[in-house]
Design an enzyme around this catalytic site. Sequence first.
Site, PDB file in Angstrom:
ATOM      1  N   GLY A  65       0.908  -1.390  -0.042  1.00 44.30           N
ATOM      2  CA  GLY A  65      -0.015  -0.095   0.085  1.00 44.30           C
ATOM      3  C   GLY A  65       0.820   1.193   0.041  1.00 44.30           C
ATOM      4  O   GLY A  65       0.637   2.317  -0.709  1.00 44.30           O
ATOM      5  N   THR A  66       2.107   1.244   0.773  1.00 39.50           N
ATOM      6  CA  THR A  66       2.909   2.393   0.700  1.00 39.50           C
ATOM      7  C   THR A  66       3.394   2.672  -0.721  1.00 39.50           C
ATOM      8  O   THR A  66       3.479   3.801  -1.133  1.00 39.50           O
ATOM      9  CB  THR A  66       4.045   2.258   1.841  1.00 39.50           C
ATOM     10  OG1 THR A  66       3.424   1.922   3.235  1.00 39.50           O
ATOM     11  CG2 THR A  66       5.157   3.101   1.788  1.00 39.50           C
TER      12      THR A  66
ATOM     13  N   GLN B 280      -7.959   1.540   4.630  1.00 40.34           N
ATOM     14  CA  GLN B 280      -8.689   0.984   5.758  1.00 40.34           C
ATOM     15  C   GLN B 280     -10.226   0.611   5.240  1.00 40.34           C
ATOM     16  O   GLN B 280     -10.888  -0.055   6.222  1.00 40.34           O
ATOM     17  CB  GLN B 280      -8.814   1.950   6.873  1.00 40.34           C
ATOM     18  CG  GLN B 280      -7.312   2.131   7.642  1.00 40.34           C
ATOM     19  CD  GLN B 280      -7.093   0.982   8.309  1.00 40.34           C
ATOM     20  OE1 GLN B 280      -7.856   0.196   8.700  1.00 40.34           O
ATOM     21  NE2 GLN B 280      -5.670   1.022   8.563  1.00 40.34           N
TER      22      GLN B 280
ATOM     23  N   SER C 152      -4.181  -1.662   0.360  1.00 48.23           N
ATOM     24  CA  SER C 152      -3.194  -2.744   0.697  1.00 48.23           C
ATOM     25  C   SER C 152      -3.860  -3.888   1.076  1.00 48.23           C
ATOM     26  O   SER C 152      -4.838  -3.820   2.053  1.00 48.23           O
ATOM     27  CB  SER C 152      -2.550  -2.113   1.782  1.00 48.23           C
ATOM     28  OG  SER C 152      -1.520  -2.865   2.285  1.00 48.23           O
ATOM     29  N   ALA C 153      -3.396  -5.162   0.467  1.00 47.15           N
ATOM     30  CA  ALA C 153      -4.146  -6.397   0.616  1.00 47.15           C
ATOM     31  C   ALA C 153      -4.076  -6.957   2.217  1.00 47.15           C
ATOM     32  O   ALA C 153      -5.180  -7.476   2.536  1.00 47.15           O
ATOM     33  CB  ALA C 153      -3.643  -7.517  -0.277  1.00 47.15           C
ATOM     34  N   HIS C 154      -3.038  -6.754   2.643  1.00 51.17           N
ATOM     35  CA  HIS C 154      -2.914  -7.275   4.098  1.00 51.17           C
ATOM     36  C   HIS C 154      -3.808  -6.618   4.977  1.00 51.17           C
ATOM     37  O   HIS C 154      -4.118  -7.059   6.340  1.00 51.17           O
ATOM     38  CB  HIS C 154      -1.497  -7.388   4.539  1.00 51.17           C
ATOM     39  CG  HIS C 154      -0.823  -5.950   4.981  1.00 51.17           C
ATOM     40  ND1 HIS C 154      -0.863  -5.807   6.514  1.00 51.17           N
ATOM     41  CD2 HIS C 154      -0.456  -5.075   4.414  1.00 51.17           C
ATOM     42  CE1 HIS C 154      -0.188  -4.521   6.524  1.00 51.17           C
ATOM     43  NE2 HIS C 154      -0.143  -3.976   5.211  1.00 51.17           N
TER      44      HIS C 154
ATOM     45  N   CYS D 173       3.100   3.964  18.865  1.00 52.12           N
ATOM     46  CA  CYS D 173       2.683   3.154  17.934  1.00 52.12           C
ATOM     47  C   CYS D 173       3.639   2.301  17.185  1.00 52.12           C
ATOM     48  O   CYS D 173       3.046   1.126  17.040  1.00 52.12           O
ATOM     49  CB  CYS D 173       1.888   3.955  16.680  1.00 52.12           C
ATOM     50  SG  CYS D 173       2.949   4.865  15.779  1.00 52.12           S
TER      51      CYS D 173
END
Lengths: 460, 460
Positions: free
Chosen positions: B69-70, B177, B194-196, B320
């Site tokens: 995704g990044t 998200q 992003s798939a994960h 985080c």
Amino acid sequence: MAYFDAASSAPLHPVARQALLAALDEGWADPARLYREGRRARLLLDAARETAAEAVGCRPDELTFTTSGTQAVHTGIAGALTGRRRTGRHLIVSAVEHSCVLHAADAHEAGGGTVTRVPVDRTGRADAAVYAEALRPDTALACLQSANHEVGTEQPVAEVAETCCAAGVPLLVDAAQSLAWGPVEGNWSLLTASAHKWGGPSGVGLLVVRKGVRFAVPGPADERESGRQPGFENIPAIVAAAASLRAVRAEAAAESARLRELTERIRTRVPQLVPDVEVVGHPDQRLPGIVTFSCLYVDGEALLHALDGEGFSVSSGSSCTSSTLTPSHVLKAMGVLSEGNVRVSLPFGTSEEDVERFLSVLPGAVASVREHLHTPAARTEAAAPAEEERVIDALGKRCPLPVIELAKIIDEVPVGGTVRVLADDEAARLDIPAWCEMRGQEYVGEEPAEVGSAYVVRRV
Amino acid sequence: MAYFDAASSAPLHPVARQALLAALDEGWADPARLYREGRRARLLLDAARETAAEAVGCRPDELTFTTSGTQAVHTGIAGALTGRRRTGRHLIVSAVEHSCVLHAADAHEAGGGTVTRVPVDRTGRADAAVYAEALRPDTALACLQSANHEVGTEQPVAEVAETCCAAGVPLLVDAAQSLAWGPVEGNWSLLTASAHKWGGPSGVGLLVVRKGVRFAVPGPADERESGRQPGFENIPAIVAAAASLRAVRAEAAAESARLRELTERIRTRVPQLVPDVEVVGHPDQRLPGIVTFSCLYVDGEALLHALDGEGFSVSSGSSCTSSTLTPSHVLKAMGVLSEGNVRVSLPFGTSEEDVERFLSVLPGAVASVREHLHTPAARTEAAAPAEEERVIDALGKRCPLPVIELAKIIDEVPVGGTVRVLADDEAARLDIPAWCEMRGQEYVGEEPAEVGSAYVVRRV
């Protein structure tokens, strides 16, 4: 059914598959998190890094997992060029690097940098002395593959590394084709590799940057993988990549000897079995599993299809991908014939039987392609005789047709007479001189023409 | 043992696992090759693209598979900025985007571009009118997430897209998200995911670029994935990503309602069960599975450890990642308390029992952290009384200690009197005003001090 294109991508190694499956359950969480699933993922990632670093021969903190070999090369080159920008913007590459290296060089040039492309000899080998001459005070980086992906020729990496080191210039070694067989010797500074070339999964590359090398990745910051590969780590694939690298290394010595014997068999017997063939690449300084040859009067793509029909998957530098029809830059740099090119790259475990069957099938496959190409071309397109010089108008015809017509006419030309081949297919520039070399005819040269070029050949 | 950090990474969906296993055998070869193994790989890749495009609501040729995704965000932003460079170099982002968007914005700024960071309200929501005001004639691109990753607040994407569209500015939506729950509404121009995050494997992102959007990827050329993602395609992971996206979409309606009820339960009951808690994020316009709250006088990392010990994996915007100790930029932009922050993000299939057990365990975990922090701090570090103003020297102390000391002393201060908190922890700047808001005290302001800052609070 035999897959002989391991240099493109190797089938998944059983160890990679096992490791991947196990890590899917343990390694899906974010390794930057502090809870149990994150800690487990971090342990797997750290262990994989140790394993891969051991195989490469570097410290774990010098090794970054990237998302592909191409990404490793792009980041490695950009990072070294940016890190050493104060020194200068000169980049050295060999002319036979993988296209991802050459594309990075092109991008550097487009951005105002300078690039020296070091030529190779007819075996595809670069000369360390020529690398030494190319070094300049403003050289920021030199790149040299450990071995060539199309013809298997090994490069003098250790010597070039020594020269570069003495000049204070880092050497980046693209080890994509050789890492399965052993670590890269010599005092290199950066190294890249790709897991799917050694039977690891897709989606994993390696980028090694030795401590002390100035390195600065351009682009957006990211805290993962030492800031050298943005994005969430693909830990299951990384674990599988590291495990399979260790596994292939354990088999490397025995398998290397076995595959070398099989490729030597192909090197020796193909010219005996098939007329008008040139085996290319270095006879000794070569990878165990790769052998490449070119067949006169053959369209590479047609031969690929014929072999596919017989159950053999091979690659061709004449038409190396479904979308690219230009001849391979590697064969071009070597100055060897590109037409009818076949690269056989044997995966680990290739059986002797499959190789023997390939040798038994190849002559018929080549003959059928030649027959298909000869027949229509011979009747309709014969060139008109001229006073002193014969002219072949092959404009609009794709190789190997120009060479086929040249070969048909040459015997009609008196010794000392010339043939002028008009052609606009890019491959003719490579294949007509290569044909002359193979046939012992004199290649006079290329002249500009209204359309395409005229290639002049004198009968000897 | 319950994993409540799906917003960080979701466990692999069973369908993803199945598809991955099948595609390991069929999809390892190079899809650009013409032989059987290559053709099989190409078929799998094409089918995955069709599936993913259908789920996104775009044409297959608008969708590129990236390595994360990044990477999709970095390429999407760089490609749109480069493609529209003639228009100008102004970029708009919200202040609560994922760090990969903000890092890309920082890089753009470092390269000479300009960036407007649109603020959000206390619920984390950006205002479409403020986006409209930020648009300029030289605006090349605007970015807005579909929903926030830390607090779950949904953004007014369709409205902002309409405004951008009217101004001829492309809008890039980071849908990381929300894509599991449904397509992004509205007339956006670029989309990333992003798939994960939806239970797909690591190593796969999506970048969608609508036809007609000017787009030019900087950096070295590569012919794979329309030139938008260099490197060998990870087809097994891509197949698994597409299959699992379709699978989660089939469950989305029912699961959304179920998880929304569970997070509503947490939203309602945590403030009843735990004193001094602020639930953050929008109460209605929010993702089904995310709920976030902050606990006064609690160190987020310590609370994380306490909950991990009880078998719950959650995330914290106070700390985080293992390497980042600054408070979350999201909570900062919202102006809410960051200390003792907990993000609960429920994966598909979370059981009611696990949520109930979390609610039963949380009060004890918070109390234990508070007790641990209070005891040593209270005795040794009490501030010296002053004539008109009390001064707390919290220099060198990490949050929540400055706030804890403020809270201990406030009752001793006469109404109208002030307390001056000296602190050099970055989080104090956020947490002292947030504490005042929660406690109904007056936050007078921040003043520069010899070391750190002085935060002045007046007792009401």
